[in-house]
Write a protein that holds these residues in place. Structure first.
Motif, PDB file in Angstrom:
ATOM      1  N   LEU A  51     -13.128  -3.178 -10.133  1.00 34.46           N
ATOM      2  CA  LEU A  51     -11.845  -3.864  -9.982  1.00 34.46           C
ATOM      3  C   LEU A  51     -11.225  -4.191 -11.335  1.00 34.46           C
ATOM      4  O   LEU A  51     -10.005  -4.141 -11.497  1.00 34.46           O
ATOM      5  CB  LEU A  51     -12.015  -5.155  -9.171  1.00 34.46           C
ATOM      6  CG  LEU A  51     -12.226  -4.995  -7.683  1.00 34.46           C
ATOM      7  CD1 LEU A  51     -12.496  -6.342  -7.042  1.00 34.46           C
ATOM      8  CD2 LEU A  51     -11.025  -4.335  -7.034  1.00 34.46           C
TER       9      LEU A  51
ATOM     10  N   ASN B 177      -9.034   0.991 -12.359  1.00 35.69           N
ATOM     11  CA  ASN B 177      -7.768   1.411 -11.760  1.00 35.69           C
ATOM     12  C   ASN B 177      -6.704   1.486 -12.842  1.00 35.69           C
ATOM     13  O   ASN B 177      -6.855   0.930 -13.930  1.00 35.69           O
ATOM     14  CB  ASN B 177      -7.356   0.463 -10.618  1.00 35.69           C
ATOM     15  CG  ASN B 177      -7.186  -0.952 -11.094  1.00 35.69           C
ATOM     16  OD1 ASN B 177      -6.277  -1.239 -11.838  1.00 35.69           O
ATOM     17  ND2 ASN B 177      -8.081  -1.840 -10.667  1.00 35.69           N
TER      18      ASN B 177
ATOM     19  N   TRP C 232      -7.775  -6.270  -7.971  1.00 33.07           N
ATOM     20  CA  TRP C 232      -7.835  -6.779  -6.601  1.00 33.07           C
ATOM     21  C   TRP C 232      -6.491  -6.587  -5.900  1.00 33.07           C
ATOM     22  O   TRP C 232      -6.436  -6.194  -4.741  1.00 33.07           O
ATOM     23  CB  TRP C 232      -8.233  -8.254  -6.618  1.00 33.07           C
ATOM     24  CG  TRP C 232      -8.235  -8.861  -5.262  1.00 33.07           C
ATOM     25  CD1 TRP C 232      -9.199  -8.736  -4.310  1.00 33.07           C
ATOM     26  CD2 TRP C 232      -7.206  -9.664  -4.702  1.00 33.07           C
ATOM     27  NE1 TRP C 232      -8.822  -9.427  -3.186  1.00 33.07           N
ATOM     28  CE2 TRP C 232      -7.603 -10.010  -3.401  1.00 33.07           C
ATOM     29  CE3 TRP C 232      -5.988 -10.136  -5.181  1.00 33.07           C
ATOM     30  CZ2 TRP C 232      -6.823 -10.796  -2.571  1.00 33.07           C
ATOM     31  CZ3 TRP C 232      -5.219 -10.926  -4.346  1.00 33.07           C
ATOM     32  CH2 TRP C 232      -5.642 -11.244  -3.072  1.00 33.07           C
TER      33      TRP C 232
ATOM     34  N   ARG D 175      -6.028  -2.956  -4.962  1.00 32.72           N
ATOM     35  CA  ARG D 175      -6.833  -2.660  -3.775  1.00 32.72           C
ATOM     36  C   ARG D 175      -6.198  -3.248  -2.522  1.00 32.72           C
ATOM     37  O   ARG D 175      -6.163  -2.608  -1.469  1.00 32.72           O
ATOM     38  CB  ARG D 175      -8.246  -3.194  -3.947  1.00 32.72           C
ATOM     39  CG  ARG D 175      -9.168  -2.736  -2.824  1.00 32.72           C
ATOM     40  CD  ARG D 175     -10.556  -3.200  -3.036  1.00 32.72           C
ATOM     41  NE  ARG D 175     -10.654  -4.563  -2.540  1.00 32.72           N
ATOM     42  CZ  ARG D 175     -11.763  -5.268  -2.515  1.00 32.72           C
ATOM     43  NH1 ARG D 175     -12.866  -4.762  -3.011  1.00 32.72           N
ATOM     44  NH2 ARG D 175     -11.781  -6.478  -2.043  1.00 32.72           N
TER      45      ARG D 175
ATOM     46  N   ARG E 231      -3.242  -1.105  -1.503  1.00 34.66           N
ATOM     47  CA  ARG E 231      -3.647   0.180  -0.933  1.00 34.66           C
ATOM     48  C   ARG E 231      -4.191   0.012   0.486  1.00 34.66           C
ATOM     49  O   ARG E 231      -4.349   0.988   1.205  1.00 34.66           O
ATOM     50  CB  ARG E 231      -4.704   0.848  -1.808  1.00 34.66           C
ATOM     51  CG  ARG E 231      -4.112   1.397  -3.076  1.00 34.66           C
ATOM     52  CD  ARG E 231      -5.139   2.173  -3.830  1.00 34.66           C
ATOM     53  NE  ARG E 231      -4.532   2.740  -5.031  1.00 34.66           N
ATOM     54  CZ  ARG E 231      -5.203   3.171  -6.060  1.00 34.66           C
ATOM     55  NH1 ARG E 231      -6.528   3.120  -6.045  1.00 34.66           N
ATOM     56  NH2 ARG E 231      -4.589   3.656  -7.097  1.00 34.66           N
TER      57      ARG E 231
ATOM     58  N   ARG F 182     -10.809  -1.278   1.246  1.00 34.36           N
ATOM     59  CA  ARG F 182     -11.883  -1.827   0.432  1.00 34.36           C
ATOM     60  C   ARG F 182     -12.285  -0.876  -0.690  1.00 34.36           C
ATOM     61  O   ARG F 182     -13.223  -1.127  -1.406  1.00 34.36           O
ATOM     62  CB  ARG F 182     -13.087  -2.130   1.311  1.00 34.36           C
ATOM     63  CG  ARG F 182     -12.856  -3.239   2.266  1.00 34.36           C
ATOM     64  CD  ARG F 182     -14.111  -3.568   3.032  1.00 34.36           C
ATOM     65  NE  ARG F 182     -15.311  -3.615   2.211  1.00 34.36           N
ATOM     66  CZ  ARG F 182     -15.773  -4.684   1.569  1.00 34.36           C
ATOM     67  NH1 ARG F 182     -15.107  -5.805   1.643  1.00 34.36           N
ATOM     68  NH2 ARG F 182     -16.892  -4.631   0.877  1.00 34.36           N
ATOM     69  N   GLY F 183     -11.639   0.217  -0.805  1.00 35.42           N
ATOM     70  CA  GLY F 183     -11.995   1.162  -1.856  1.00 35.42           C
ATOM     71  C   GLY F 183     -11.604   2.561  -1.452  1.00 35.42           C
ATOM     72  O   GLY F 183     -10.621   2.770  -0.771  1.00 35.42           O
TER      73      GLY F 183
END
Length: 123
Positions: free
Chosen positions: A17, A21, A103, A106, A109, A112-113
């Motif tokens: 996190l 990214n 965070w 995420r 999106r 959770r990944g």
């Protein structure tokens, strides 16, 4: 057997996190570039009076850096504390904000990944 407070997978998730990214990496790159410019300005450029180049680091680390200062003031320290505390507060604030950016990415999106949906074979 007691498990450690932060298991290995939790540390990896926090690192992903914070550093894994594009938004966090761009933010950390801007902070690193600003740090280099402030260091060069402080060490190699002579000014008649004080330079305000260091203020940009506080702008990039705001608002969490000020939370560290308020916390230290509540514990009885001086306004900003010693120089080492200011540096630690800046680094910790930047890392906290990079984690928050990761965070948020995420969250936007919607997952959770990088989990993949199960698809029928041939689709």
């Amino acid at each position: 057997m007691n498990k450690p407070v932060l298991a290995k997978q939790h540390v990896h998730a926090l690192a992903r996190l914070t550093f894994g990214n594009a938004a966090s990496l761009i933010y950390l790159g801007v902070v690193a570039a600003t740090t280099v410019l402030v260091t060069v300005d402080t060490l190699f450029v002579s000014h008649e009076d004080a330079s305000f180049a260091g203020v940009w680091l506080f702008f990039l680390a705001a608002p969490t850096v000020f939370a560290f200062f308020v916390g230290s003031a509540l514990l009885g320290a001086e306004t900003a504390g010693p120089a080492w505390f200011v540096h630690v507060a800046l680094v910790a604030s930047v890392l906290v904000q990079s984690l928050a950016l990761g965070w948020f990415v995420r969250l936007m999106r919607g997952g959770r990944g990088r989990t993949r949906q199960a698809r029928p074979q041939g689709a």
